[in-house]
Scaffold this motif. Structure first.
Motif, PDB file in Angstrom:
ATOM      1  N   ALA A  22       0.820  -1.136  -0.133  1.00 42.44           N
ATOM      2  CA  ALA A  22      -0.083   0.074  -0.009  1.00 42.44           C
ATOM      3  C   ALA A  22       0.845   1.127   0.065  1.00 42.44           C
ATOM      4  CB  ALA A  22      -0.871   0.075   1.290  1.00 42.44           C
ATOM      5  N   ASN A  23       1.925   1.184   0.836  1.00 37.61           N
ATOM      6  CA  ASN A  23       2.907   2.547   0.769  1.00 37.61           C
ATOM      7  C   ASN A  23       3.494   2.741  -0.446  1.00 37.61           C
ATOM      8  OD1 ASN A  23       2.398   3.090   3.369  1.00 37.61           O
ATOM      9  ND2 ASN A  23       4.189   1.915   4.407  1.00 37.61           N
ATOM     10  N   ILE A  24       3.865   1.716  -1.101  1.00 37.03           N
ATOM     11  CA  ILE A  24       4.591   1.871  -2.743  1.00 37.03           C
ATOM     12  C   ILE A  24       3.365   2.472  -3.523  1.00 37.03           C
ATOM     13  CG2 ILE A  24       5.470   0.624  -4.395  1.00 37.03           C
ATOM     14  CD1 ILE A  24       6.705  -1.230  -2.387  1.00 37.03           C
ATOM     15  N   ALA A  25       2.223   1.773  -3.774  1.00 34.44           N
ATOM     16  CA  ALA A  25       1.324   2.258  -4.661  1.00 34.44           C
ATOM     17  C   ALA A  25       0.946   3.726  -4.278  1.00 34.44           C
ATOM     18  CB  ALA A  25       0.114   1.201  -4.639  1.00 34.44           C
ATOM     19  N   GLY A  26       0.674   3.920  -2.850  1.00 31.45           N
ATOM     20  CA  GLY A  26       0.285   5.363  -2.667  1.00 31.45           C
ATOM     21  C   GLY A  26       1.371   6.280  -3.040  1.00 31.45           C
ATOM     22  N   LEU A  27       2.543   6.097  -2.614  1.00 33.91           N
ATOM     23  CA  LEU A  27       3.574   7.009  -2.736  1.00 33.91           C
ATOM     24  C   LEU A  27       3.627   7.272  -4.160  1.00 33.91           C
ATOM     25  CD1 LEU A  27       5.998   6.254  -0.104  1.00 33.91           C
ATOM     26  CD2 LEU A  27       4.843   8.335  -0.230  1.00 33.91           C
ATOM     27  N   ALA A  28       3.735   6.196  -5.098  1.00 32.37           N
ATOM     28  CA  ALA A  28       3.752   6.324  -6.822  1.00 32.37           C
ATOM     29  C   ALA A  28       2.996   7.212  -7.050  1.00 32.37           C
ATOM     30  CB  ALA A  28       3.966   4.777  -7.152  1.00 32.37           C
ATOM     31  N   LYS A  29       1.732   7.056  -6.791  1.00 27.60           N
ATOM     32  CA  LYS A  29       0.529   7.586  -7.322  1.00 27.60           C
ATOM     33  C   LYS A  29       0.806   9.143  -6.906  1.00 27.60           C
ATOM     34  CE  LYS A  29      -3.508   8.375  -8.794  1.00 27.60           C
ATOM     35  NZ  LYS A  29      -3.945   8.248 -10.245  1.00 27.60           N
ATOM     36  N   LEU A  30       1.043   9.570  -5.815  1.00 29.72           N
ATOM     37  CA  LEU A  30       1.303  10.935  -5.146  1.00 29.72           C
ATOM     38  C   LEU A  30       2.612  11.575  -6.152  1.00 29.72           C
ATOM     39  CD1 LEU A  30       0.948  10.568  -1.359  1.00 29.72           C
ATOM     40  CD2 LEU A  30      -0.402  11.923  -2.877  1.00 29.72           C
ATOM     41  N   ALA A  31       3.445  10.712  -6.406  1.00 32.53           N
ATOM     42  CA  ALA A  31       4.764  11.216  -7.375  1.00 32.53           C
ATOM     43  C   ALA A  31       4.393  11.400  -8.613  1.00 32.53           C
ATOM     44  CB  ALA A  31       5.852  10.239  -7.121  1.00 32.53           C
ATOM     45  N   GLY A  32       3.140  10.972  -9.082  1.00 35.25           N
ATOM     46  CA  GLY A  32       2.765  11.144 -10.467  1.00 35.25           C
ATOM     47  C   GLY A  32       3.021   9.874 -11.321  1.00 35.25           C
ATOM     48  N   ALA A  33       3.347   8.853 -10.944  1.00 36.97           N
ATOM     49  CA  ALA A  33       3.573   7.556 -11.508  1.00 36.97           C
ATOM     50  C   ALA A  33       2.168   7.192 -12.294  1.00 36.97           C
ATOM     51  CB  ALA A  33       4.128   6.500 -10.998  1.00 36.97           C
ATOM     52  N   GLU A  34       2.117   6.590 -13.476  1.00 35.73           N
ATOM     53  CA  GLU A  34       0.931   5.893 -13.841  1.00 35.73           C
ATOM     54  C   GLU A  34       1.311   4.269 -14.088  1.00 35.73           C
ATOM     55  OE1 GLU A  34      -0.477   9.011 -17.287  1.00 35.73           O
ATOM     56  OE2 GLU A  34       1.701   8.802 -17.268  1.00 35.73           O
ATOM     57  N   LEU A  35       2.441   3.926 -14.064  1.00 32.87           N
ATOM     58  CA  LEU A  35       2.617   2.577 -14.255  1.00 32.87           C
ATOM     59  C   LEU A  35       3.860   2.265 -13.503  1.00 32.87           C
ATOM     60  CD1 LEU A  35       2.683  -0.231 -16.049  1.00 32.87           C
ATOM     61  CD2 LEU A  35       4.628   0.994 -17.684  1.00 32.87           C
ATOM     62  N   ILE A  36       3.719   1.013 -12.888  1.00 32.60           N
ATOM     63  CA  ILE A  36       4.998   0.804 -11.759  1.00 32.60           C
ATOM     64  C   ILE A  36       5.096  -0.919 -11.964  1.00 32.60           C
ATOM     65  CG2 ILE A  36       4.204   2.608 -10.261  1.00 32.60           C
ATOM     66  CD1 ILE A  36       3.184   0.352  -8.079  1.00 32.60           C
ATOM     67  N   ALA A  37       6.258  -1.213 -11.473  1.00 32.69           N
ATOM     68  CA  ALA A  37       6.718  -2.733 -11.239  1.00 32.69           C
ATOM     69  C   ALA A  37       7.296  -2.676 -10.057  1.00 32.69           C
ATOM     70  CB  ALA A  37       7.510  -3.063 -12.485  1.00 32.69           C
ATOM     71  N   VAL A  38       6.822  -3.749  -9.202  1.00 32.25           N
ATOM     72  CA  VAL A  38       7.650  -4.043  -7.989  1.00 32.25           C
ATOM     73  C   VAL A  38       8.281  -5.307  -8.425  1.00 32.25           C
ATOM     74  CG1 VAL A  38       7.352  -5.002  -5.705  1.00 32.25           C
ATOM     75  CG2 VAL A  38       5.983  -2.990  -6.409  1.00 32.25           C
ATOM     76  N   THR A  39       9.619  -5.282  -8.192  1.00 36.45           N
ATOM     77  CA  THR A  39      10.541  -6.312  -8.870  1.00 36.45           C
ATOM     78  C   THR A  39      11.459  -7.052  -7.628  1.00 36.45           C
ATOM     79  OG1 THR A  39      12.052  -4.566  -9.582  1.00 36.45           O
ATOM     80  CG2 THR A  39      10.615  -5.431 -11.096  1.00 36.45           C
ATOM     81  N   ASP A  40      10.906  -7.612  -6.913  1.00 32.12           N
ATOM     82  CA  ASP A  40      11.590  -8.174  -5.604  1.00 32.12           C
ATOM     83  C   ASP A  40      12.527  -9.171  -6.088  1.00 32.12           C
ATOM     84  OD1 ASP A  40      10.537  -6.751  -3.306  1.00 32.12           O
ATOM     85  OD2 ASP A  40       8.561  -7.857  -3.704  1.00 32.12           O
ATOM     86  N   PRO A  63       3.684  -6.697 -13.874  1.00 35.65           N
ATOM     87  CA  PRO A  63       4.330  -7.706 -12.867  1.00 35.65           C
ATOM     88  C   PRO A  63       5.797  -7.863 -13.161  1.00 35.65           C
ATOM     89  CG  PRO A  63       1.952  -8.392 -13.685  1.00 35.65           C
ATOM     90  CD  PRO A  63       2.544  -7.288 -14.411  1.00 35.65           C
ATOM     91  N   GLY A  64       6.544  -8.038 -11.978  1.00 38.45           N
ATOM     92  CA  GLY A  64       8.211  -8.127 -12.369  1.00 38.45           C
ATOM     93  C   GLY A  64       8.772  -8.928 -11.319  1.00 38.45           C
ATOM     94  N   VAL A  65       9.931  -9.330 -11.484  1.00 39.97           N
ATOM     95  CA  VAL A  65      10.920  -9.870 -10.575  1.00 39.97           C
ATOM     96  C   VAL A  65      12.165  -9.385 -11.111  1.00 39.97           C
ATOM     97  CG1 VAL A  65      11.763 -12.261  -9.831  1.00 39.97           C
ATOM     98  CG2 VAL A  65       9.374 -11.823 -10.328  1.00 39.97           C
ATOM     99  N   GLU A  66      13.174  -9.337 -10.086  1.00 39.30           N
ATOM    100  CA  GLU A  66      14.453  -9.035 -10.363  1.00 39.30           C
ATOM    101  C   GLU A  66      15.382 -10.400  -9.873  1.00 39.30           C
ATOM    102  OE1 GLU A  66      17.956  -5.864  -9.935  1.00 39.30           O
ATOM    103  OE2 GLU A  66      16.564  -5.867  -8.469  1.00 39.30           O
TER     104      GLU A  66
END
Length: 228
Positions: A22-40, A63-66
């Protein structure tokens, strides 16, 4: 479409515990992102929760993975669906060594739900190198319909150029990630990268203050668009 396609949640032991879905999605939205990937690292277990949070905030999730390959090269692997990323994650987990894991030393590896409640922890150290080399990782990713992208290739460690010294001709990538995209021309001039590659540049955020700290627009002809 402004993106940050390289971030780590609290599932990655090197990321802070407050890097929750939730923190990642919320902060990304506030920063102006439209597309994100979480790549653990070598895992996709937090992506179901991240998908729910992205839906709530009106974000697109890639969806991603590192992956940390056998050579200790980091490769970002992107997929069309969370389920496919989870399938890839299970393959990687089976290829991880049974390394003694101490959370006090390495950090916790937290799997969360969309309400940022801890569901479980992961036993194997996720930052370890899998038994698959970069050729095998790329092939496995593509067999599942994904796109493999060498991560932060210009860095001094865990990077294709620092480990191999060059991009092999029999290892073609359509896209690479540069932490500093302005270095592309110099790398091409030195013959370290071929001309014409698509270049991505993302935050590689491990802390909340770095989420979506530098956004870029996804090219209209990006190879990643077929996954969206």
């Amino acid at each position: 479409m402004l993106y940050d396609l390289h971030m780590h949640s609290c599932l990655s032991p090197c990321a802070e515990d407050d890097m929750t879905p939730a923190n990642i999605a919320g902060l990304a939205k506030l920063a102006g992102a439209e597309l994100i990937a979480v790549t653990d690292h070598n895992a996709a277990d937090n992506l179901p929760a991240v998908q729910c949070c992205c839906n709530a905030y009106g974000l697109r999730l890639l969806p991603g993975v590192e992956v940390n390959t056998a050579e200790e090269i980091h490769v970002l692997c992107y997929f069309k669906t969370v389920d496919t990323a989870l399938e890839f994650g299970r393959l990687l987990y089976a290829a991880l060594p049974e390394f003694p894991y101490d959370p006090a030393v390495w950090g916790r590896q937290l799997v969360m739900d969309e309400n940022d409640e801890v569901l479980r922890t992961v036993d194997k150290l996720l930052t370890g190198a899998v038994s698959m080399d970069i050729y095998e990782v790329k092939a496995a990713c593509e067999a599942l319909g994904g796109v493999a992208v060498p991560a932060h290739v210009e860095k001094d460690s865990y990077a294709l150029l620092s480990v191999l010294g060059f991009l092999p001709e029999d290892l073609p990538f359509a896209t690479v990630e540069l932490h500093d995209a302005s270095r592309l021309d110099g790398l091409v001039e030195k013959g370290l990268l071929p001309a014409g590659l698509e270049v991505l540049s993302s935050s590689d955020a491990h802390r909340m203050e770095d989420v979506a700290c530098s956004l870029h627009a996804l090219a209209a002809d990006s190879v990643l668009r077929r996954l969206l």
